[in-house]
Structures are given as structure tokens and as C-alpha cells.
Design an enzyme around this catalytic site. Structure first.
Site, short mmCIF file in Angstrom:
data_model
loop_
_atom_site.label_atom_id
_atom_site.label_comp_id
_atom_site.label_asym_id
_atom_site.label_seq_id
_atom_site.Cartn_x
_atom_site.Cartn_y
_atom_site.Cartn_z
N HIS A 93 0.81 -1.22 0.00
CA HIS A 93 0.00 0.00 0.00
C HIS A 93 0.84 1.27 0.00
O HIS A 93 0.38 2.34 0.40
CB HIS A 93 -1.00 -0.02 1.17
CG HIS A 93 -2.21 -0.82 0.82
ND1 HIS A 93 -2.12 -2.10 0.36
CD2 HIS A 93 -3.53 -0.53 0.83
CE1 HIS A 93 -3.34 -2.57 0.11
NE2 HIS A 93 -4.22 -1.62 0.39
N ASP A 167 -5.71 4.76 10.23
CA ASP A 167 -7.14 4.87 9.90
C ASP A 167 -7.64 3.63 9.17
O ASP A 167 -8.82 3.32 9.19
CB ASP A 167 -7.37 6.07 8.96
CG ASP A 167 -7.16 7.39 9.66
OD1 ASP A 167 -7.06 7.39 10.89
OD2 ASP A 167 -7.10 8.41 8.96
N GLU A 273 -9.07 13.92 15.06
CA GLU A 273 -8.64 14.11 13.68
C GLU A 273 -9.44 15.27 13.10
O GLU A 273 -10.14 15.98 13.84
CB GLU A 273 -8.83 12.84 12.83
CG GLU A 273 -7.76 11.80 13.04
CD GLU A 273 -7.59 10.83 11.87
OE1 GLU A 273 -8.19 11.06 10.81
OE2 GLU A 273 -6.87 9.82 12.04
#
Ligand code: FAD
Length: 530
Positions: A93, A167, A273
């Protein structure tokens, strides 16, 4: 209580490129318990990543069955006359080919296309690679290729969970610890690298070391950072979003909330956040499984000026047994904030669903063919003193009114980051993550094209230089040695010295491109010139 997160970490993040070639069939003579593969589908998988910004095919792919397999491969690379590079790949990723190599072998730490890794992890994983949870000592011992979703599943069987997250959980433990691993809990518990107790590391000489704060500590800090932290036990999350049109009110409140990190848990939020809303579509963006599609939030109903909005996102974790006090605790905290009063959105959901929230968005995007597209992502750490200049120059300037993806913004406390690690952060006590998580689409709209977004990223970086923002890239990607030196700044000398000590032939992690390819025969000369 100290947490022990023991990771069989294939490779330290000290990075290198060695531009030498090798006949792949020579590699196949290496005796491993797992599998060394030249299968085109394995090579294809290893040649791509989430960024889809480039392709780099390795000579071979190793599916290791144990840490010993990794030792064997790295020793072969270290001892070989021609030399070849070795890159660990977690779940692929990365954005810019950080886990790739063309002149060597990719180690598939998290499984591959061969029926492994799609739901997180291997179908037929060797027992020694399965997570082991110690309830009494409160640690989990995991393989470096383990996905965080599987770490969560295994610890939840014991009613426990790590405290510091990313996340998105379909990332490997080794992959996030190579960088830091941050989310809305970092202000409180530090990044994931601050929650590691012990690591098994294979160095560039093919030696396997166990390291921790007290054992082989130089290697431990080279690979990541310090320790501390513990497991927690919750089952419900109250997830709250409030909006601001005034940037300084927004950042003042975010900074206030993270300053509460030393308070008892009843007096602070568990996660802080935020994101920037430049265009209407993005309040219901793909990172946001929060607002119901049947009840989308209309910015125009809140923001009569049509300007940029800022969304503060906070959560409070609780257990059903403490639900009677949670309302008062949240109310007391919200009273101290200065958001638009009509803009409070609240939902309760299971703790695991909150942590795994981005996966829902992934499934939605996949179903529309919008996941496997190029991702010119840019992640920056911005010092607190410059965040308002950044707002004016970028959110209200360079971006115009189109963003092509979510833009996260949240502050963290530097004191939660161990400065002995290899991670580079700005030189201020509080710094922000600003993450431009954009997808490039071939839709005919120029502002969504890869060229346009890549150019805009360059403009943002140029603005940071010109305006003296002193930004540092998170998940850094540079193409010149000068840029890498500038990125590491004061840390360069230590970083380089550790590299030479633990990976003297610089065979590891070619995809980071920190060093220029160097023929082995010139190795000594090149070392001297650095
Ligand atoms: P890979 O891309 O496979 O590898 C990344 C780097 O780590 C490479 O240099 C590789 O060589 C090295 N590496 C991998 N495994 C090992 C190992 N076992 N030993 C040594 N080195 C290893 N990051 C955050 O901090 N917070 C977030 O909230 C967050 N959200 C994200 C959401 C999405 C959808 C995506 C795509 C990325 C997100 N990231 C986030 C970034 C992510 O943490 C990094 O890209 C991470 O490197 C990806 O992990 P991976 O397992 O896919 O690593």
C-alpha cells in the site's frame, strides 16, 4: 503496564539501492522452507503498489515460511559476488514503489496473489506466524507481515486491543512500523512505533537480532522508535463531527484537545482528527462512512459564504457499563469548543467497526471500479506555527475549489515521538499531519487527471519551500540525494552511520531510493564520498 508487541520484522528501514544483476535461476538454488517464485503472477503483484504511479518487476519473489528464510536470502545477497537487492513487501500500500525492486528479490511478508492475503493474512499460515496474545502481560507477538485487521481480530478474542492505530487496517505491521503508523490516537499514545516493545530484525548482513529498548537498542531505534503504551478494553465508540468556518478557531480547538493527553480518560477524547472541506461533495467523501447516504450533509445549509469548511472529528470510547457517565463527559468537553453550533453530528458504533471504518469505503469504491486507480497522495507534517500560512496558501489558495479526494488535518504532540527513531518530524512541540488522499481519474475532467494532481502536489511543495513552512514529508518520496539530505537534516549523519553498520552492502529496501545504485566493486570508494 508496558506492552510487548513483538514483531518478526524482516528488514530494518535503512534503505539502499544496489544496481547489480543476477540470473534469477541462480536464486532458485537457494534452499528455503517457503517458496522462491518466478511465477509471472507473483512478479506482477510485486511490481505494483496502491499508488499505481509506476511498475518495477523483481527478479524473483520469496514467500518466507520463517524468519530463517529471510536470513538465508539476505545472507545470499550479502555474500554474493554480483549482489542483488532485497525488498520486504507488506500489503503493497505504498504510493511510490517503496516496497519494489527491479534488481533483486521481493519478500512477500503478507502473502500474495496465491489465495493469500485477500481477507488479511494467509490461508495456510505456519503456526509460528500466527499472532500470540498474552492476556496477563498484555502484549501481542506478531509476524511482521500480519495485517492490522488480523492483529485486532486476534486481540479482540481476548477482549483487548492495541491503542495506537492507522485509519485503515489492511496494512501490514512491518509496513506501518517502517514509517510510524499514525491516526487520531497518536496525540495520546504516540505513533504505532512508540508502542513496540521488542522486534526481531534481519540486518543487511543476514543476521537475526532480537532488539528492544535494552537489547541491541541502536538497531531497535534505527528500525523504529521507543516503547510504552498498553492494551485497552472498550466495546462502543461515540463518533462526533462538528464544523468550523474559521480556521483559527478550528486549530485552536484541535490543539486544546490534544493538550489534554495527560488528563484522566474521562477528561479527554480518545481520538482527534479533522478534515478540510473545499468542495461540497467531500463532506460525504470516501473516507467518511459517517454521514448516512440517505441524509447527506449539505454544506450550503451550514456555510452561507460558500468558503472552506473544517470538520473536527473526535471519538470517545466506552464500555456499556460506563454509558451513564459518557454523555456528561462529552458535553463538558464540547462546551469548551467553538464550532458552528448547529453542526454537531453524532453516532454510536461498535469499537471494531470504528477502527475498520475505511474498509467499508474501500468496498464501495471497489464496487465502482474506483479503488485500483493512481493515487498521487501527499502527506506532510506542518509545524504548528505555520499551519495558518499553509491554510491561506494551500486550502484557500492552490487547491481552488476542487480537491479530488479527502484532505485530513490533525495535530500531534512531538513529545510522544521518540527522537531516537529514524522518523523525521518538524522541529516544534506540536505539528500537524496534512494528508492529501487523492485519486486520479480518467473522467475527462482535467482537474481529476494524474498530471494535474501531480503538478498540484509539486506546487504545494514549492509553496512550502518559498513560504518557509519547514514541512517534512510523511511516507517520504524524493528523487535526488540533496532532497533526502534536506529531509533528514540533523538526523542524516546518524541515519547514514546506522545504515553502514547494519546494511553495509546496502542491499535492503531498494524501493525507497535513498542511495544511488552503486556497483559493488566501487562500493568502498562510494562510501568514502558520502
Ligand atoms: P508496503 O507498501 O508493502 O511497504 C512499505 C515499506 O515498508 C517498504 O519500504 C517496505 O520495504 C517496508 N516493509 C514492509 N514490510 C516490512 C517488514 N516486515 N520489514 C521491513 N520493512 C518492511 N499510514 C498511516 O500512518 N496512517 C493512516 O491512517 C494510513 N492510512 C492509509 C490508508 C490507505 C488506504 C493506504 C493505502 C495507506 C495508508 N497509510 C496510512 C500509509 C501506510 O501506512 C503505508 O503506506 C504503509 O507503508 C503501508 O503498509 P504496507 O504493509 O502496505 O507496506
Amino acid at each position: 503496564m508496558a506492552t510487548k508487541l513483538l514483531i518478526t520484522f524482516a528488514i530494518c528501514r535503512l534503505i539502499v539501492t544496489v544496481g547489480l544483476t543476477l540470473d534469477p535461476t541462480e536464486l532458485l538454488r537457494l534452499a528455503v522452507e517457503g517458496q522462491l517464485s518466478l511465477d509471472p503472477s507473483d512478479l506482477e503483484t510485486a511490481s505494483l503498489d496502491f499508488g499505481m504511479m509506476g511498475r518495477a518487476k523483481p527478479l524473483a519473489v520469496l514467500h518466507p515460511a520463517s524468519a530463517e528464510d529471510i536470513v538465508r536470502l539476505v545472507r545470499a545477497a550479502y555474500g554474493s559476488a554480483l549482489g542483488f537487492s532485497v525488498s520486504a513487501r507488506g500489503h503493497g500500500h505504498s504510493i511510490n514503489g517503496q516496497a519494489q525492486t527491479t534488481k533483486g528479490v521481493v519478500i512477500e511478508m503478507s502473502g500474495s496473489s496465491k489465495g493469500r492475503g485477500t481477507q488479511g493474512g494467509y490461508g495456510s499460515k505456519p503456526a509460528l506466524m500466527l499472532p500470540r496474545v498474552s492476556e496477563t502481560k498484555r502484549y501481542v507477538d506478531v509476524w511482521g507481515g500480519e495485517l492490522w485487521i488480523d492483529v485486532l481480530r486476534s486481540t479482540m478474542e481476548h477482549g483487548l486491543a492495541p491503542k495506537s492505530w492507522t485509519d485503515y487496517l489492511y496494512l501490514s505491521v512491518g509496513g506501518t512500523l517502517s514509517n510510524a503508523g499514525i491516526s487520531g490516537q497518536a496525540f495520546n499514545h504516540g505513533p504505532q512505533i512508540a508502542n513496540v516493545h521488542e522486534l526481531d530484525v534481519v540486518t543487511g548482513k543476514g543476521e537475526l537480532f532480537t532488539c528492544s529498548e535494552n537489547q541491541n537498542s541502536e538497531l531497535f531505534h534505527a528500525v523504529l522508535g521507543g516503547l510504552d503504551g498498553s492494551f485497552c478494553l472498550y466495546n462502543v465508540v461515540r463518533w462526533i463531527r462538528v464544523l468550523y468556518s474559521n480556521f483559527s478557531a478550528f486549530t485552536k480547538d484541535q490543539e486544546f484537545l490534544i493538550s489534554l493527553h495527560g488528563q484522566p480518560s474521562s477528561k479527554k477524547f480518545d481520538y482527534v482528527e479533522g478534515f478540510v472541506i473545499v468542495d461540497e461533495g467531500l463532506i460525504n467523501n470516501w473516507r467518511s462512512s459517517f454521514f448516512s447516504p440517505h441524509n447527506p450533509v449539505k454544506i450550503s445549509s451550514i456555510n452561507s459564504n460558500g468558503g472552506v469548511l473544517y470538520c473536527l472529528e473526535i471519538t470517545k470510547n466506552y464500555h456499556e457499563s460506563t454509558s451513564d457517565t459518557i454523555d456528561q463527559e462529552i458535553e463538558a468537553l464540547l462546551k469548551k469548543l467553538d464550532f458552528i453550533p448547529t453542526s454537531v453530528f453524532t453516532t454510536d458504533l461498535p469499537y471494531v467497526d470504528f477502527l475498520d471504518r475505511v474498509h467499508k469505503a474501500e468496498l464501495k469504491l471497489r464496487s465502482k471500479g474506483l479503488w485500483d486507480v493512481p493515487h498521487p497522495w501527499l502527506n506532510l507534517f506542518i509545524p504548528k506555527s505555520k499551519i495558518s500560512d499553509f491554510d491561506k496558501g494551500v486550502f484557500k489558495g492552490i487547491l481552488g475549489n476542487k480537491t479530488s479526494g479527502p484532505i485530513l488535518i490533525y495535530p500531534m504532540n512531538k513529545e510522544k515521538w521518540d527522537q531516537r527513531s529514524s522518523v523525521v518530524t518538524p522541529d516544534e512541540e506540536v505539528f500537524y499531519l496534512v494528508a492529501f488522499l487523492r485519486s486520479a481519474l480518467d473522467s475527462g475532467d482535467e482537474t481529476q487527471s494524474l498530471d494535474y494532481l501531480t503538478n498540484q502536489n509539486r506546487q504545494i511543495l514549492r509553496f512550502c519551500d518559498d513560504a518557509g513552512i519547514n514541512a517534512k514529508q510523511y511516507l517520504p518520496h524524493y528523487t535526488t540525494q540533496e532532497e533526502w539530505l534536506d529531509h533528514f537534516g540533523d538526523k542524516w549523519a546518524q541515519f547514514y552511520q546506522r545504515k553502514m553498520e547494519f546494511d553495509p552492502r546496502r542491499i535492503l529496501a531498494a524501493g525507497q531510493r535513498i542511495f544511488n545504485p552503486t556497483p559493488l566493486s566501487n562500493n568502498i570508494k562510494k562510501l568514502a564520498s558520502w
